[in-house]
Design a protein around this motif. Structure first.
Motif, PDB file in Angstrom:
ATOM      1  N   GLN A 406      -6.612 -10.978   3.687  1.00 56.58           N
ATOM      2  CA  GLN A 406      -6.418 -12.161   4.511  1.00 56.58           C
ATOM      3  C   GLN A 406      -7.346 -13.308   4.097  1.00 56.58           C
ATOM      4  OE1 GLN A 406      -4.094 -12.719   6.598  1.00 56.58           O
ATOM      5  NE2 GLN A 406      -4.838 -14.724   7.269  1.00 56.58           N
ATOM      6  N   GLN A 407      -8.542 -12.975   3.615  1.00 58.35           N
ATOM      7  CA  GLN A 407      -9.522 -14.001   3.266  1.00 58.35           C
ATOM      8  C   GLN A 407      -9.456 -14.411   1.796  1.00 58.35           C
ATOM      9  OE1 GLN A 407     -11.331 -15.391   5.685  1.00 58.35           O
ATOM     10  NE2 GLN A 407     -10.359 -13.983   7.143  1.00 58.35           N
ATOM     11  N   SER A 408      -8.687 -13.687   0.978  1.00 58.97           N
ATOM     12  CA  SER A 408      -8.669 -13.948  -0.464  1.00 58.97           C
ATOM     13  C   SER A 408      -7.735 -15.105  -0.810  1.00 58.97           C
ATOM     14  CB  SER A 408      -8.237 -12.691  -1.229  1.00 58.97           C
ATOM     15  OG  SER A 408      -9.119 -11.621  -0.982  1.00 58.97           O
ATOM     16  N   GLU A 409      -8.081 -15.804  -1.897  1.00 58.77           N
ATOM     17  CA  GLU A 409      -7.245 -16.884  -2.407  1.00 58.77           C
ATOM     18  C   GLU A 409      -6.823 -16.658  -3.850  1.00 58.77           C
ATOM     19  OE1 GLU A 409      -9.235 -20.577  -1.856  1.00 58.77           O
ATOM     20  OE2 GLU A 409      -9.199 -20.470   0.348  1.00 58.77           O
ATOM     21  N   SER A 410      -7.662 -15.966  -4.629  1.00 63.71           N
ATOM     22  CA  SER A 410      -7.324 -15.705  -6.030  1.00 63.71           C
ATOM     23  C   SER A 410      -6.324 -14.561  -6.124  1.00 63.71           C
ATOM     24  CB  SER A 410      -8.582 -15.359  -6.826  1.00 63.71           C
ATOM     25  OG  SER A 410      -9.106 -14.105  -6.402  1.00 63.71           O
ATOM     26  N   SER A 411      -5.470 -14.617  -7.137  1.00 60.14           N
ATOM     27  CA  SER A 411      -4.448 -13.577  -7.320  1.00 60.14           C
ATOM     28  C   SER A 411      -5.080 -12.209  -7.561  1.00 60.14           C
ATOM     29  CB  SER A 411      -3.545 -13.948  -8.498  1.00 60.14           C
ATOM     30  OG  SER A 411      -2.839 -15.144  -8.240  1.00 60.14           O
ATOM     31  N   PHE A 412      -6.210 -12.204  -8.282  1.00 57.49           N
ATOM     32  CA  PHE A 412      -6.867 -10.934  -8.595  1.00 57.49           C
ATOM     33  C   PHE A 412      -7.284 -10.202  -7.331  1.00 57.49           C
ATOM     34  CE2 PHE A 412     -10.856  -8.578  -9.221  1.00 57.49           C
ATOM     35  CZ  PHE A 412     -10.436  -7.634 -10.151  1.00 57.49           C
ATOM     36  N   TRP A 413      -7.973 -10.907  -6.425  1.00 56.71           N
ATOM     37  CA  TRP A 413      -8.449 -10.249  -5.204  1.00 56.71           C
ATOM     38  C   TRP A 413      -7.306  -9.951  -4.240  1.00 56.71           C
ATOM     39  CZ3 TRP A 413     -12.620  -7.695  -5.120  1.00 56.71           C
ATOM     40  CH2 TRP A 413     -13.706  -8.070  -5.909  1.00 56.71           C
ATOM     41  N   LEU A 414      -6.241 -10.727  -4.303  1.00 56.00           N
ATOM     42  CA  LEU A 414      -5.068 -10.417  -3.489  1.00 56.00           C
ATOM     43  C   LEU A 414      -4.480  -9.070  -3.910  1.00 56.00           C
ATOM     44  CD1 LEU A 414      -3.237 -13.876  -3.266  1.00 56.00           C
ATOM     45  CD2 LEU A 414      -4.277 -12.618  -1.372  1.00 56.00           C
ATOM     46  N   ILE A 415      -4.366  -8.874  -5.224  1.00 56.39           N
ATOM     47  CA  ILE A 415      -3.818  -7.615  -5.739  1.00 56.39           C
ATOM     48  C   ILE A 415      -4.750  -6.449  -5.417  1.00 56.39           C
ATOM     49  CG2 ILE A 415      -3.227  -6.341  -7.829  1.00 56.39           C
ATOM     50  CD1 ILE A 415      -1.110  -8.312  -7.039  1.00 56.39           C
ATOM     51  N   VAL A 416      -6.051  -6.641  -5.641  1.00 57.58           N
ATOM     52  CA  VAL A 416      -7.020  -5.569  -5.391  1.00 57.58           C
ATOM     53  C   VAL A 416      -7.011  -5.160  -3.919  1.00 57.58           C
ATOM     54  CG1 VAL A 416      -9.475  -4.990  -5.332  1.00 57.58           C
ATOM     55  CG2 VAL A 416      -8.519  -6.152  -7.322  1.00 57.58           C
ATOM     56  N   SER A 417      -7.026  -6.159  -3.034  1.00 54.23           N
ATOM     57  CA  SER A 417      -7.106  -5.853  -1.596  1.00 54.23           C
ATOM     58  C   SER A 417      -5.824  -5.222  -1.072  1.00 54.23           C
ATOM     59  CB  SER A 417      -7.442  -7.124  -0.809  1.00 54.23           C
ATOM     60  OG  SER A 417      -6.482  -8.141  -1.061  1.00 54.23           O
ATOM     61  N   ILE A 418      -4.654  -5.719  -1.529  1.00 55.62           N
ATOM     62  CA  ILE A 418      -3.406  -5.133  -1.037  1.00 55.62           C
ATOM     63  C   ILE A 418      -3.226  -3.732  -1.590  1.00 55.62           C
ATOM     64  CG2 ILE A 418      -1.788  -5.864  -2.845  1.00 55.62           C
ATOM     65  CD1 ILE A 418      -1.205  -6.005   0.963  1.00 55.62           C
ATOM     66  N   CYS A 419      -3.712  -3.484  -2.819  1.00 56.91           N
ATOM     67  CA  CYS A 419      -3.676  -2.123  -3.369  1.00 56.91           C
ATOM     68  C   CYS A 419      -4.604  -1.198  -2.587  1.00 56.91           C
ATOM     69  CB  CYS A 419      -4.067  -2.135  -4.847  1.00 56.91           C
ATOM     70  SG  CYS A 419      -2.776  -2.750  -5.950  1.00 56.91           S
ATOM     71  N   THR A 420      -5.748  -1.729  -2.145  1.00 55.67           N
ATOM     72  CA  THR A 420      -6.657  -0.938  -1.315  1.00 55.67           C
ATOM     73  C   THR A 420      -5.992  -0.559   0.004  1.00 55.67           C
ATOM     74  OG1 THR A 420      -8.575  -2.085  -2.263  1.00 55.67           O
ATOM     75  CG2 THR A 420      -8.913  -0.906  -0.193  1.00 55.67           C
ATOM     76  N   GLY A 421      -5.338  -1.540   0.631  1.00 57.31           N
ATOM     77  CA  GLY A 421      -4.622  -1.248   1.867  1.00 57.31           C
ATOM     78  C   GLY A 421      -3.489  -0.274   1.660  1.00 57.31           C
ATOM     79  N   LYS A 422      -2.751  -0.445   0.547  1.00 55.28           N
ATOM     80  CA  LYS A 422      -1.649   0.471   0.235  1.00 55.28           C
ATOM     81  C   LYS A 422      -2.166   1.886   0.007  1.00 55.28           C
ATOM     82  CE  LYS A 422       2.580   1.537  -1.260  1.00 55.28           C
ATOM     83  NZ  LYS A 422       3.784   1.500  -0.432  1.00 55.28           N
ATOM     84  N   TYR A 423      -3.290   1.993  -0.726  1.00 56.89           N
ATOM     85  CA  TYR A 423      -3.891   3.302  -0.966  1.00 56.89           C
ATOM     86  C   TYR A 423      -4.243   3.976   0.359  1.00 56.89           C
ATOM     87  CZ  TYR A 423      -7.700   6.622  -1.537  1.00 56.89           C
ATOM     88  OH  TYR A 423      -8.494   7.732  -1.423  1.00 56.89           O
ATOM     89  N   ALA A 424      -4.919   3.246   1.244  1.00 57.23           N
ATOM     90  CA  ALA A 424      -5.387   3.829   2.497  1.00 57.23           C
ATOM     91  C   ALA A 424      -4.222   4.239   3.395  1.00 57.23           C
ATOM     92  CB  ALA A 424      -6.281   2.825   3.226  1.00 57.23           C
ATOM     93  N   VAL A 425      -3.214   3.378   3.508  1.00 53.95           N
ATOM     94  CA  VAL A 425      -2.074   3.671   4.386  1.00 53.95           C
ATOM     95  C   VAL A 425      -1.265   4.851   3.848  1.00 53.95           C
ATOM     96  CG1 VAL A 425       0.129   2.779   5.209  1.00 53.95           C
ATOM     97  CG2 VAL A 425      -1.908   1.345   5.322  1.00 53.95           C
ATOM     98  N   SER A 426      -1.018   4.885   2.535  1.00 54.51           N
ATOM     99  CA  SER A 426      -0.255   5.989   1.947  1.00 54.51           C
ATOM    100  C   SER A 426      -1.003   7.312   2.093  1.00 54.51           C
ATOM    101  CB  SER A 426       0.020   5.714   0.466  1.00 54.51           C
ATOM    102  OG  SER A 426       0.779   4.537   0.308  1.00 54.51           O
TER     103      SER A 426
END
Length: 524
Positions: A406-426
């Motif tokens: 939610q706080q990220s603006e760069s594409s890199f951190w968007l990918i890293v953070s959403i992958c972290t959320g995906k990892y945790a939820v899965s």
């Protein structure tokens, strides 16, 4: 009526019987896994195709009257408020490509039908979650799976030949309902072919293959751009599963619980034969010596009561009436809703994670790989550190990942953070299949897990609308994901640990005096 007992007075034990005939990942379990793998990956691939078969290419409205040559002035754009008067569209597609949008004209004032198609499938899954568990508890795992997989095949054929939106809606609803029953029952059946010590690996294999189906869908979508060809692949996989139905057994645990010992011995002998172990009769004689038949009136009454309890099906209200079940079930509802909402919310966010629309394929493959890895890691962690601790940690990781996104603006951190959320939820979703199944006794396990899965699918129904509506209400959907994960972290701490504890068969046995759920959790 007679009751079988040993000199020690112990009843036939399903876990001990499975251990004798091979209750680990042996050759029988591997063959069964290969059959179900076709089903799980095929069905998951179809769900993974949705972002691609609903993808909207660039288009313009063609208002050229019939019989006249097209002119530049005849082409214009339209919106959700403005319809194309002629109903004809020119799509920017490569030759042979097609989606539901292009074939059924789901643009402009008909664009809302895309959301209805997705919600219809998830609503069908919700219905399947409700009826699947109780139905299989009544007629058996194998019979329910057979009926559901046949109906799933028929629904895929209907989707493939659909030539109108109403027919497609009906086919998608049937598929949503029956494919979920087939998956739910097959997962329970597969897990019940393992003994207590190895059951979590059965669940992990199920979810790993579902994750592999998501990766398969993303990869195939790169090379196949025709939605009918996409649907043909899972259709072929389900057809192969239908051909292998005679190999699929009934759950030995289910048969023993229902008192069908003769049928249970037949199924256990099949497992023993494939695994190269002694027949079940020999194994049971070595475990229970001096078997005698008790025909006293008191024993007959107790046996009748036990069989009546084993064959009883429980409704939601009846389950909530049990103190040992009520609190755990309500907490599991919240946990399953959280994973369902976050999981499918990420699926619908995939096309918009980065600005480049062509990154949707790379994002889908990356998130699929993350899901596959997380499921396998969580399987190890649950066996090593226990169910409760690993669930708590991963829900907390999910909350942090979504907040960073939610706080990220760069594409890199968007990918890293959403992958972290995906990892945790899965990972949490996989652990819940293991954890919640162990929280409830066998007599209500399938019904309880079915209800939990229903709540998870309710999250899937809400997810598409939440992602769209969040833009208008001013609250990001990812923020809601973070709050729910944080709440789930706290609730999981209340549940008891199940690692190393014997699985319960009846509700009456699910009330230990020192159970943490009864001591520290407030009344509901």
């Amino acid at each position: 009526m007679a009751k079988m007992s040993s000199a020690m007075g112990e009843p036939m034990n399903a876990n001990g019987a499975l251990t004798k005939v091979g209750g680990s990942l042996d050759w029988f379990q591997i063959q069964l896994c290969l059959i179900f793998a076709l089903q799980w990956t095929g069905i998951r691939a179809f769900v993974g195709f949705l972002p691609f078969i609903q993808k909207q290419p660039s288009f313009i409205c063609d208002s050229t009257p019939e019989g006249e040559l097209p002119q530049v002035s005849n082409f214009y754009s339209c919106s959700e408020q403005e319809a194309c008067a002629s109903g004809k569209y020119q799509f920017d597609l490569v030759e042979g490509a097609s989606t539901w949008i292009t074939d059924f004209g789901l643009v402009c004032d008909r664009r809302y039908l895309i959301g209805i198609l997705g919600s219809t499938m998830f609503f069908g899954s919700l219905i399947g979650s409700y009826i699947g568990g109780s139905f299989s508890d009544r007629i058996g795992r194998r019979a329910t799976h057979k009926l559901a997989i046949i109906a799933t095949f028929v629904s895929l054929v209907m989707i493939l030949v659909s030539n109108s939106v109403p027919m497609l809606l009906l086919a998608v609803f049937i598929f949503g309902t029956l494919h979920h029953i087939a998956n739910l029952v097959s997962m329970v059946l597969f897990a019940e072919c393992f003994n207590d010590e190895n059951g979590h690996w059965g669940t992990t294999l199920c979810n790993s293959l579902l994750g592999a189906g998501g990766i398969l869908a993303a990869v195939i979508s790169i090379y196949i751009n025709n939605w009918q060809r996409m649907v043909f692949l899972p259709l072929l996989q389900i057809f192969i599963v239908l051909a292998r139905i005679p190999f699929i057994p009934e759950s030995p645990r289910f048969l023993i619980l229902k008192g069908k010992f003769k049928e249970a011995r037949i199924e256990l002998n099949k497992i023993a034969e494939v695994n190269g172990n002694p027949p079940f009769e020999d194994a049971i004689q070595g475990e229970f010596k001096d078997v005698e038949i008790v025909e006293e009136e008191e024993s007959l009454i107790q046996t009748d009561k036990a069989e009546a309890t084993a064959n009883k099906s429980y409704s939601l209200l009846e389950l909530l009436s049990f103190k040992s079940v009520r609190g755990k079930l309500l907490i599991c509802f919240v946990l399953y809703f959280t994973t369902g909402l976050c999981y499918y919310g990420i699926l619908y966010l995939t096309p918009s994670i980065t600005k480049d629309p062509e990154d949707v394929y790379l994002n889908a493959i990356l998130l699929g790989l993350v899901e596959f890895v997380s499921i396998n890691i969580s399987g190890y962690l649950t066996g090593r550190f226990g169910r409760r601790l690993t669930c708590v940690v991963h829900f907390a990781i999910g909350a942090v990942g979504f907040l960073v996104f939610q706080q990220s603006e760069s594409s890199f951190w968007l990918i890293v953070s959403i992958c972290t959320g995906k990892y945790a939820v899965s990972a949490a979703n996989n652990m819940l299949f293991i954890y919640c199944a162990e929280l409830f006794p066998t007599v209500i396990k399938n019904t309880a897990t079915g209800l939990c899965s229903l709540v998870s699918k309710l999250g899937g129904v809400v997810a598409p609308s939440l992602v769209i509506m969040s833009k208008s209400i001013g609250v990001s959907s990812v923020t809601i994901f973070a709050v729910l994960c944080a709440f789930a972290t706290v609730l999981t701490c209340v549940l008891p640990e199940t690692k190393g504890r014997p699985l319960q068969d009846k509700i009456e046995e699910d009330q230990p005096k020192k159970d943490l759920i009864d001591q520290k959790m407030p009344e509901f």
